[in-house]
Design a protein around this motif. Structure first.
Motif, PDB file in Angstrom:
ATOM      1  N   VAL A  98      33.154  44.083  33.740  1.00 29.19           N
ATOM      2  CA  VAL A  98      33.062  45.404  34.366  1.00 29.19           C
ATOM      3  C   VAL A  98      33.563  45.327  35.807  1.00 29.19           C
ATOM      4  O   VAL A  98      33.040  44.562  36.622  1.00 29.19           O
ATOM      5  N   PHE A  99      34.577  46.146  36.114  1.00 31.84           N
ATOM      6  CA  PHE A  99      35.130  46.213  37.473  1.00 31.84           C
ATOM      7  C   PHE A  99      34.779  47.545  38.117  1.00 31.84           C
ATOM      8  O   PHE A  99      34.697  48.576  37.448  1.00 31.84           O
ATOM      9  N   GLY A 100      34.577  47.511  39.419  1.00 37.14           N
ATOM     10  CA  GLY A 100      34.275  48.716  40.170  1.00 37.14           C
ATOM     11  C   GLY A 100      34.595  48.495  41.634  1.00 37.14           C
ATOM     12  O   GLY A 100      35.552  47.807  41.974  1.00 37.14           O
ATOM     13  N   PHE A 101      33.752  49.072  42.522  1.00 39.46           N
ATOM     14  CA  PHE A 101      34.057  49.030  43.953  1.00 39.46           C
ATOM     15  C   PHE A 101      32.946  48.402  44.785  1.00 39.46           C
ATOM     16  O   PHE A 101      33.055  48.314  46.000  1.00 39.46           O
ATOM     17  N   ASP A 102      31.876  47.957  44.135  1.00 40.35           N
ATOM     18  CA  ASP A 102      30.760  47.342  44.839  1.00 40.35           C
ATOM     19  C   ASP A 102      30.522  45.949  44.268  1.00 40.35           C
ATOM     20  O   ASP A 102      30.052  45.812  43.148  1.00 40.35           O
ATOM     21  N   PRO A 103      30.857  44.886  45.039  1.00 41.44           N
ATOM     22  CA  PRO A 103      30.719  43.533  44.498  1.00 41.44           C
ATOM     23  C   PRO A 103      29.288  43.132  44.179  1.00 41.44           C
ATOM     24  O   PRO A 103      29.077  42.144  43.468  1.00 41.44           O
ATOM     25  N   ALA A 104      28.307  43.890  44.668  1.00 37.55           N
ATOM     26  CA  ALA A 104      26.920  43.598  44.320  1.00 37.55           C
ATOM     27  C   ALA A 104      26.594  44.051  42.896  1.00 37.55           C
ATOM     28  O   ALA A 104      25.626  43.582  42.294  1.00 37.55           O
ATOM     29  N   GLU A 105      27.425  44.939  42.352  1.00 38.67           N
ATOM     30  CA  GLU A 105      27.174  45.496  41.031  1.00 38.67           C
ATOM     31  C   GLU A 105      28.268  45.205  40.014  1.00 38.67           C
ATOM     32  O   GLU A 105      28.020  45.203  38.810  1.00 38.67           O
ATOM     33  N   THR A 106      29.499  44.992  40.474  1.00 36.30           N
ATOM     34  CA  THR A 106      30.633  44.801  39.566  1.00 36.30           C
ATOM     35  C   THR A 106      31.584  43.743  40.130  1.00 36.30           C
ATOM     36  O   THR A 106      31.465  43.331  41.280  1.00 36.30           O
ATOM     37  N   SER A 107      32.536  43.353  39.313  1.00 37.85           N
ATOM     38  CA  SER A 107      33.671  42.595  39.832  1.00 37.85           C
ATOM     39  C   SER A 107      34.580  43.563  40.590  1.00 37.85           C
ATOM     40  O   SER A 107      34.587  44.765  40.300  1.00 37.85           O
ATOM     41  N   VAL A 108      35.344  43.040  41.544  1.00 30.44           N
ATOM     42  CA  VAL A 108      36.167  43.931  42.369  1.00 30.44           C
ATOM     43  C   VAL A 108      37.590  43.412  42.513  1.00 30.44           C
ATOM     44  O   VAL A 108      37.863  42.225  42.398  1.00 30.44           O
ATOM     45  N   SER A 109      38.500  44.359  42.797  1.00 31.29           N
ATOM     46  CA  SER A 109      39.881  44.063  43.151  1.00 31.29           C
ATOM     47  C   SER A 109      40.074  44.348  44.637  1.00 31.29           C
ATOM     48  O   SER A 109      39.166  44.842  45.309  1.00 31.29           O
ATOM     49  N   VAL A 110      41.274  44.066  45.129  1.00 28.33           N
ATOM     50  CA  VAL A 110      41.579  44.285  46.539  1.00 28.33           C
ATOM     51  C   VAL A 110      42.961  44.909  46.648  1.00 28.33           C
ATOM     52  O   VAL A 110      43.888  44.487  45.956  1.00 28.33           O
ATOM     53  N   VAL A 111      43.108  45.909  47.505  1.00 27.71           N
ATOM     54  CA  VAL A 111      44.422  46.429  47.857  1.00 27.71           C
ATOM     55  C   VAL A 111      44.663  46.083  49.320  1.00 27.71           C
ATOM     56  O   VAL A 111      43.794  46.306  50.161  1.00 27.71           O
ATOM     57  N   PHE A 112      45.824  45.493  49.613  1.00 27.73           N
ATOM     58  CA  PHE A 112      46.130  45.099  50.987  1.00 27.73           C
ATOM     59  C   PHE A 112      47.566  45.480  51.322  1.00 27.73           C
ATOM     60  O   PHE A 112      48.362  45.785  50.434  1.00 27.73           O
ATOM     61  N   GLN A 113      47.882  45.461  52.606  1.00 27.39           N
ATOM     62  CA  GLN A 113      49.243  45.795  53.037  1.00 27.39           C
ATOM     63  C   GLN A 113      49.810  44.681  53.906  1.00 27.39           C
ATOM     64  O   GLN A 113      49.140  44.174  54.816  1.00 27.39           O
ATOM     65  N   TRP A 114      51.064  44.307  53.614  1.00 29.25           N
ATOM     66  CA  TRP A 114      51.778  43.372  54.470  1.00 29.25           C
ATOM     67  C   TRP A 114      52.209  44.097  55.737  1.00 29.25           C
ATOM     68  O   TRP A 114      52.720  45.212  55.687  1.00 29.25           O
ATOM     69  N   THR A 115      52.006  43.461  56.877  1.00 25.43           N
ATOM     70  CA  THR A 115      52.470  44.033  58.143  1.00 25.43           C
ATOM     71  C   THR A 115      53.868  43.528  58.445  1.00 25.43           C
ATOM     72  O   THR A 115      54.366  42.580  57.827  1.00 25.43           O
ATOM     73  N   ASP A 116      54.526  44.137  59.418  1.00 20.55           N
ATOM     74  CA  ASP A 116      55.860  43.708  59.790  1.00 20.55           C
ATOM     75  C   ASP A 116      55.879  42.334  60.465  1.00 20.55           C
ATOM     76  O   ASP A 116      56.941  41.720  60.609  1.00 20.55           O
ATOM     77  N   SER A 117      54.704  41.873  60.883  1.00 19.28           N
ATOM     78  CA  SER A 117      54.622  40.556  61.515  1.00 19.28           C
ATOM     79  C   SER A 117      54.185  39.470  60.519  1.00 19.28           C
ATOM     80  O   SER A 117      53.970  38.339  60.891  1.00 19.28           O
ATOM     81  N   GLY A 118      54.073  39.844  59.243  1.00 18.11           N
ATOM     82  CA  GLY A 118      53.730  38.873  58.212  1.00 18.11           C
ATOM     83  C   GLY A 118      52.254  38.711  57.982  1.00 18.11           C
ATOM     84  O   GLY A 118      51.838  37.765  57.334  1.00 18.11           O
TER      85      GLY A 118
END
Length: 428
Positions: A408-428
């Motif tokens: 089960v995935f969701g948005f609260d790691p205390a209750e579910t597994s979670v994913s991550v969305v991140f952004q690369w910056t221009d400085s790496g």
């Protein structure tokens, strides 16, 4: 030349002939003693061998595309967990401690042009030859997993999958739970990925007002299914205009025609969904062509820290998804993810680069251990009942399986597994 011995409280001096006779008897005694010692050693050896046979290791089979980043790092994560468990005393089966042992086979199902039946032959081969108690990681492609479920059911070998994502496997489990009960998925599936991508698009829309998207996917089941679901469940219901959808066969390396179409039609967002190594070229071409659209989705080669160097610093601005926390990205809010990545780097001398696979592969070893110890059995049907009761807090958050044996995935790691969305910056 004379032997003096005490016998019946009298001293007797024997002549030389008596001495020779005594020497002969002494030699026989020594021979009997040596023979007795040898027999004792052999008996001890046999007993030791019986004990070794009684404590034979529990075989874990890893069957996946080992030549691809996700497969390579997933088996390393499995081995790391096995080494930790064995060093701590192994797995308790009833009253006996057993060690885990990893056996593997390269299914090659992620490689261009490899047909599903070839992958299935590999799956059956490791089951028959290595006789694993359970399979981990599993087929790379969902097409191979879904077709391979009948082989897994035939031999009754529990599978904890960590790469293939199409929800078709869960559908088969729900339709025939007794037959397909051996298949579990510890990683993200396409349905949950849709939620994370839709959330990203909603954030972009809220912040910038953008609502024109061009979709580009790999021509494989999970990627096509993900794109179709984001289109029907989010874009079409939220006032977005989908300017186009294009799929590329595994191994394709030129995406310029679709990028030109996206630019010509005024796309504000490009949503890529790819796991093949060549997909990093898409971002380089996007940068070189200066397409004025945000790149936001999933491109496997962009998940790890080495991507900045590999793609010559051309990936700034891209939003990418890490499928499971701990796969190429950790978070201080969940120290277990940071510990896992640090241990991996220390053991193998490099950071995790795959944003999909390593974290759930590592967790699956501990999930299997807990299921065996919970039930005290290596019987596959009994292990399944133990797996169904999984409730573990680990690298990805809280891990539990639903009725389709999906973590089960969701948005609260205390209750579910979670994913991550991140952004690369221009400085790496």
């Amino acid at each position: 030349g004379e032997l003096v011995e005490k016998s019946q409280n009298h001293l007797a001096i024997r002549d030389s002939s008596t001495f020779r006779h005594t020497k002969k008897e002494g030699g026989m005694e020594r021979k009997r003693l040596i023979t007795g010692v040898m027999l004792a050693v052999m008996c001890a050896g046999l007993m030791a061998a019986q004990n070794v046979r009684a404590a034979e290791p529990i075989v874990i089979g890893v069957a996946t595309s080992l030549g691809f980043l996700e497969g390579r790092e997933s088996i390393k994560a499995v081995q790391m967990a096995v080494d930790e468990i064995n060093a701590a005393g192994g797995v308790k089966v009833g009253g006996e401690a057993r060690q885990f042992k990893v056996e593997s086979i390269d299914l090659r199902d992620a490689a261009p042009g490899v047909p599903v039946p070839e992958a299935l032959l590999g799956l059956e081969k490791i089951i028959l030859e290595k006789k694993p108690t359970a399979l981990l990681v599993g087929p790379f492609r969902s097409e191979a997993l879904i077709a391979g479920m009948d082989i897994i059911a035939k031999y009754k070998v529990p599978l904890l999958g960590t790469i293939a994502m199409a929800p078709g496997s869960e559908k088969k489990i729900k339709e025939d739970p007794q037959k397909y009960k051996y298949v579990f998925r510890t990683c993200l599936n396409a349905v949950h990925l849709v939620k994370f991508l839709a959330g990203t698009m909603a954030a972009i829309n809220k912040q910038f007002g953008f609502n024109k998207v061009y979709i580009m996917t790999q021509d494989v089941a999970w990627a096509r299914g993900t794109a179709d679901m984001v289109k029907s469940l989010y874009f079409e219901k939220s006032g977005w205009t989908v300017l186009g959808m294009e799929s590329y066969p595994t191994g394709a390396s030129d995406f310029s025609s679709a990028l030109m179409k996206a630019r010509a039609q005024g796309a504000q967002v490009i949503m890529p969904v790819f796991d093949m190594p060549q997909s990093g070229t898409l971002v380089k071409q996007w940068n070189t062509m200066k397409v004025p659209a945000i790149m936001a989705g999933f491109i496997s080669p962009l998940a790890g820290t080495e991507a900045w160097k590999i793609f010559d610093g051309t990936i700034g601005g891209v939003l990418n998804t890490t499928f499971e926390l701990g796969s190429a990205m950790a978070a201080s809010k969940l120290p277990a993810s940071t510990d896992f990545m640090n241990k991996y780097q220390k053991k193998y001398g490099q950071e995790i680069q795959a944003g999909h696979g390593p974290a759930p592969s590592y967790e699956s070893v501990y999930i299997l251990k807990e299921a065996i110890e919970r039930t005290g059995s290596l019987d596959p049907d009994i292990i399944v009942t133990g797996l169904e009761k999984t409730d573990r807090r680990g690298v990805m958050g809280r891990i539990r399986y639903d009725e389709g044996h999906q973590s089960v995935f969701g948005f609260d790691p205390a209750e579910t597994s979670v994913s991550v969305v991140f952004q690369w910056t221009d400085s790496g």
